[in-house]
Design a protein around this motif. Structure first.
Motif, mmCIF file in Angstrom:
data_model
loop_
_atom_site.group_PDB
_atom_site.id
_atom_site.type_symbol
_atom_site.label_atom_id
_atom_site.label_comp_id
_atom_site.label_asym_id
_atom_site.label_seq_id
_atom_site.Cartn_x
_atom_site.Cartn_y
_atom_site.Cartn_z
ATOM 1 N N PRO A 215 8.340 -15.328 -26.822
ATOM 2 C CA PRO A 215 7.502 -14.566 -25.892
ATOM 3 C C PRO A 215 6.512 -15.439 -25.118
ATOM 4 N N VAL A 216 7.026 -16.509 -24.514
ATOM 5 C CA VAL A 216 6.134 -17.466 -23.858
ATOM 6 C C VAL A 216 5.493 -16.896 -22.595
ATOM 7 N N TYR A 217 6.123 -15.880 -22.003
ATOM 8 C CA TYR A 217 5.570 -15.293 -20.785
ATOM 9 C C TYR A 217 4.658 -14.093 -21.069
ATOM 10 N N ALA A 218 4.524 -13.706 -22.327
ATOM 11 C CA ALA A 218 3.710 -12.532 -22.647
ATOM 12 C C ALA A 218 2.266 -12.672 -22.181
ATOM 13 N N PRO A 219 1.597 -13.826 -22.403
ATOM 14 C CA PRO A 219 0.227 -13.949 -21.885
ATOM 15 C C PRO A 219 0.144 -13.773 -20.369
ATOM 16 N N MET A 220 1.145 -14.283 -19.637
ATOM 17 C CA MET A 220 1.149 -14.138 -18.190
ATOM 18 C C MET A 220 1.350 -12.683 -17.776
ATOM 19 N N ILE A 221 2.204 -11.959 -18.503
ATOM 20 C CA ILE A 221 2.409 -10.543 -18.204
ATOM 21 C C ILE A 221 1.110 -9.777 -18.382
ATOM 22 N N ARG A 222 0.400 -10.070 -19.471
ATOM 23 C CA ARG A 222 -0.877 -9.389 -19.720
ATOM 24 C C ARG A 222 -1.929 -9.769 -18.678
ATOM 25 N N GLU A 223 -1.909 -11.026 -18.260
ATOM 26 C CA GLU A 223 -2.938 -11.509 -17.327
ATOM 27 C C GLU A 223 -2.673 -11.076 -15.897
ATOM 28 N N ARG A 224 -1.399 -11.075 -15.480
ATOM 29 C CA ARG A 224 -1.084 -10.848 -14.071
ATOM 30 C C ARG A 224 -0.488 -9.465 -13.783
ATOM 31 N N LEU A 225 0.339 -8.961 -14.668
ATOM 32 C CA LEU A 225 1.131 -7.777 -14.324
ATOM 33 C C LEU A 225 0.557 -6.468 -14.824
ATOM 34 N N VAL A 226 -0.038 -6.469 -16.009
ATOM 35 C CA VAL A 226 -0.474 -5.193 -16.588
ATOM 36 C C VAL A 226 -1.807 -5.358 -17.309
ATOM 37 N N ASP A 227 -2.725 -4.478 -16.975
ATOM 38 C CA ASP A 227 -4.054 -4.442 -17.603
ATOM 39 C C ASP A 227 -3.986 -3.436 -18.754
ATOM 40 N N ILE A 228 -3.982 -3.937 -19.989
ATOM 41 C CA ILE A 228 -3.878 -3.087 -21.179
ATOM 42 C C ILE A 228 -5.281 -2.779 -21.664
ATOM 43 N N ARG A 229 -5.622 -1.512 -21.731
ATOM 44 C CA ARG A 229 -6.994 -1.093 -22.011
ATOM 45 C C ARG A 229 -7.144 -0.564 -23.433
ATOM 46 N N PRO A 230 -8.347 -0.655 -23.991
ATOM 47 C CA PRO A 230 -8.547 -0.268 -25.393
ATOM 48 C C PRO A 230 -8.238 1.191 -25.696
ATOM 49 N N ASP A 231 -8.348 2.075 -24.698
ATOM 50 C CA ASP A 231 -8.121 3.501 -24.943
ATOM 51 C C ASP A 231 -6.632 3.884 -24.946
ATOM 52 N N GLY A 232 -5.751 2.879 -24.818
ATOM 53 C CA GLY A 232 -4.315 3.138 -24.800
ATOM 54 C C GLY A 232 -3.725 3.163 -23.407
ATOM 55 N N SER A 233 -4.556 3.313 -22.386
ATOM 56 C CA SER A 233 -4.058 3.351 -21.017
ATOM 57 C C SER A 233 -3.762 1.939 -20.512
ATOM 58 N N PHE A 234 -3.120 1.858 -19.356
ATOM 59 C CA PHE A 234 -2.778 0.568 -18.759
ATOM 60 C C PHE A 234 -2.602 0.779 -17.259
ATOM 61 N N ARG A 235 -2.691 -0.318 -16.525
ATOM 62 C CA ARG A 235 -2.477 -0.270 -15.076
ATOM 63 C C ARG A 235 -1.670 -1.497 -14.666
ATOM 64 N N LEU A 236 -0.695 -1.268 -13.775
ATOM 65 C CA LEU A 236 0.101 -2.362 -13.232
ATOM 66 C C LEU A 236 -0.595 -2.963 -12.019
ATOM 67 N N ASP A 237 -0.425 -4.274 -11.836
ATOM 68 C CA ASP A 237 -0.839 -4.915 -10.592
ATOM 69 C C ASP A 237 0.334 -4.783 -9.622
ATOM 70 N N LEU A 238 0.211 -3.853 -8.703
ATOM 71 C CA LEU A 238 1.343 -3.462 -7.862
ATOM 72 C C LEU A 238 1.746 -4.533 -6.855
ATOM 73 N N ARG A 239 0.947 -5.578 -6.709
ATOM 74 C CA ARG A 239 1.315 -6.650 -5.781
ATOM 75 C C ARG A 239 2.580 -7.379 -6.238
ATOM 76 N N TYR A 240 2.909 -7.274 -7.515
ATOM 77 C CA TYR A 240 4.042 -8.018 -8.052
ATOM 78 C C TYR A 240 5.326 -7.192 -8.132
#
Length: 615
Positions: A215-240
């Protein structure tokens, strides 16, 4: 009126029909099994005919028809998407808008017209339920629980992509919702597309590919593609992502992020695809665990029900079970859109809002209401024999106990068996009614089945079917898994200490002999387990008992009775054709045994594989 309802899902993916009455589920089936077009999205005319016929019903006998989503709400989302992305999505807009201004805007009228054309009597009133409401109904109402948290996760319905509900009695109550375009299903589909597989059908390939990589790209996915929030919700960075604008999932920004263009379909898999699959799978499991925690906190319930396409990610389901967030987890076996037909029908059954046991009679038997997912057509012995005799096909007819002992011995001798018994399964998994079986102890069985029988990629894992009472001896499984929707580690006592695995990478991992049941042990020592008890499937249970008596092992390989790109077989003709086209050694249909080397020469015009689209 009979208290019966016909549920329909149609026009987008995996069309299906289901009939439900106050006494429970009568029948359910996907149209693909009748049309022989994989993931058939047309109107499920033959599935409707079957379901009504199974219940001895005409359309005029029904209380209502239930459609699995609300077309007007979906149309508003489509319009919003194009308005929000204009003018960039104009070319796609021009292709799609005429359909939405035409028949898609009149979906209910189209359903009524297509039902009328079946000439099965007057069409009753049609009710439309929200897409995720139908998923929630399919998750909770057939479950064995009086109350539970319900989590539905998929690509997108009308607007919702992720929802949390509380089920109690015979009701489901919405509690929380994430909306399009922020979607875990679409995130996973983007990686499916980028790895060169088909969206909406190739996601399970990504899941199977993940253990080959890191899972070498997992940190990049979390940093660039999806904002994972403590309440269980998440948001995609739609630019990608490109799914808002047209017919593809990813574009230039995604390529720049992950080191070049997407893999083309059928091209050689590289270490990048292995690592991308491992990375998105890890992130998906993290998000699903967060959502499960949120569902527990919101509802206070000790049991969880799952549905939606992402609920078919059995590795993520296994993580939820393994973490012990809930006392029990139940996954709808037809978790995708096909199951929406069933959920809508169950929601529409008269009196379904009253929270008493009479509305969910299966709970009185302390089982779920899915009947082992055996909700499709059956073929009795007379019909099987009529087919065999009409085509002058040689066979042996045996009593069930004798047949089971014979097949168990043949499996132990390395033969691969097509197994056709009872009512066909509803959902994407073959569970012992339309299955191909093999010896899980055979190190070469995975390659044999993939390359000579299924005609598919060699990396694809196979699932074990095991006697429920022996499951703990072979798998670290916290609960029963009757629908093959939970991945669990192979028990330590079954593992082999082969250090070659430390140096192997990628597809080379396939050559490592890692357990006493190598044909069903994935490269990370996991397995997608199906447990079988005597009540759920007597014939398969008997076969496993006989195999255990003969070999000492209660585990077989169980894969769907089909080849790549083709739906699971539905009829004796389908089964015989698949038997003769492949390396299957024996075909068992009810009480009849056919051996390959005694069959007449089988010829077809052209190469049948050219006619089946790859998926």
């Amino acid at each position: 009126m009979t208290g019966a309802v016909l549920g329909i899902s149609a026009f987008y993916h995996d069309s299906a029909a289901a009939v439900v009455s106050e006494d429970g589920i009568l029948a359910a089936a996907q149209e693909e099994r009748f049309s022989r077009r994989r993931h058939d999205s047309g109107f499920p005319a033959e599935a409707v005919r079957y379901c009504l016929g199974e219940g001895g019903l005409k359309l005029g006998d029904l209380d209502s028809v239930a459609y699995y989503e609300q077309p007007a709400r979906k149309f508003r989302r489509v319009l919003w998407t194009y308005a929000a992305t204009a003018p960039r999505g104009w070319s796609s807009y021009q292709q799609v808008l005429p359909q939405w201004l035409g028949w898609k805007a009149r979906t209910v009228a189209t359903v009524r017209h297509r039902l009328s054309a079946l000439d099965l009597g007057p069409v009753p009133g049609i009710r439309c339920f929200q897409h995720h409401e139908s998923h929630a109904g399919s998750a909770f109402l057939p479950s064995p629980y009086e109350s539970a948290a319900v989590l539905c996760v998929d690509g997108v319905g009308e607007w919702a992509t992720t929802t949390i509900w509380r089920g109690a009695g015979a009701r489901v109550e919405p509690l929380a919702e994430l909306r399009f375009p922020h979607s875990l299903g679409l995130l996973y589909s983007a990686f499916t597309y980028f790895c060169g597989f088909k969206v909406d059908s190739g996601e399970y390939k990504v899941m199977g590919l993940a253990p080959y990589g890191r899972p070498v790209y997992a940190p990049m996915i979390r940093e660039r593609l999806v904002d994972i929030r403590p309440d269980g919700s998440f948001r995609l960075d739609l630019r990608y992502f490109e799914f808002l604008y047209g017919q593809v999932m990813t574009g230039r920004r995604f390529e720049e992020l992950f080191g070049g263009p997407r893999r083309m379909p059928e091209a050689e898999l590289t270490e990048r695809e292995f690592d991308l699959a491992a990375s998105v799978q890890q992130v998906t499991e993290e998000i699903m665990l967060n959502l499960a925690r949120a569902a527990r906190a919101r509802t206070g319930e000790a049991r969880l029900c799952l549905a939606g396409g992402v609920a078919l990610n059995c590795v993520a389901n296994g993580r939820i079970v393994e973490e012990g967030l809930f006392d029990e987890v139940w996954v709808q076996p037809a978790a995708g859109d096909a199951g929406g037909a069933l959920g809508a029908a169950m929601l529409a059954v008269p009196g379904g809002g009253r929270a008493h046991l009479g509305e969910r009679p299966h709970r009185g038997r302390r089982r779920d209401g899915m009947r082992g997912a055996r909700l499709g057509p059956s073929v009795d012995n007379d019909r099987v024999q009529a087919y065999l005799d009409a085509h002058a096909l040689p066979y042996t007819r045996l009593e069930p106990a004798q047949l089971s002992r014979r097949v168990a011995r043949d499996l132990a001798d390395g033969k691969v068996v097509g197994w056709f018994q009872g009512r066909m399964e509803f959902g994407p998994r073959a569970l012992g009614a339309r299955s191909i079986l093999g010896d899980a102890r055979d190190p070469g069985m995975q390659s044999t089945m993939n390359l000579k029988i299924k005609f598919r990629e060699s990396f694809r894992p196979f699932a074990p079917v095991v006697l429920a009472e022996d499951a703990a001896e072979y798998f670290q499984l916290r609960q029963p898994s009757p629908y093959m929707l939970i991945v669990a580690p192979v028990a330590g006592r079954q593992r082999l200490a082969d250090r070659a695995a430390e140096d192997a990478r990628g597809i080379a991992l396939l050559r490592v002999h890692r357990s006493s049941i190598p044909a069903v042990t994935h490269v990370d020592f996991s397995a997608r387990v199906q447990t079988v008890d005597s009540d759920a499937d007597p014939s398969l249970y008997r076969l496993l008992r006989d195999f255990k008596d003969h070999t000492g092992c209660p585990v077989l390989v169980n894969t769907s009775f089909n080849v790549r790109g083709e739906p699971i077989v539905a009829t004796p003709a389908d089964a015989y054709r698949c038997f003769m086209r492949t390396g299957i050694d024996e075909l068992v249909m009810n009480d009849f045994l056919l051996e390959k080397d005694t069959q007449p020469e089988f010829t077809e015009q052209g190469d049948w594989r050219d006619e089946i689209p790859l998926d």
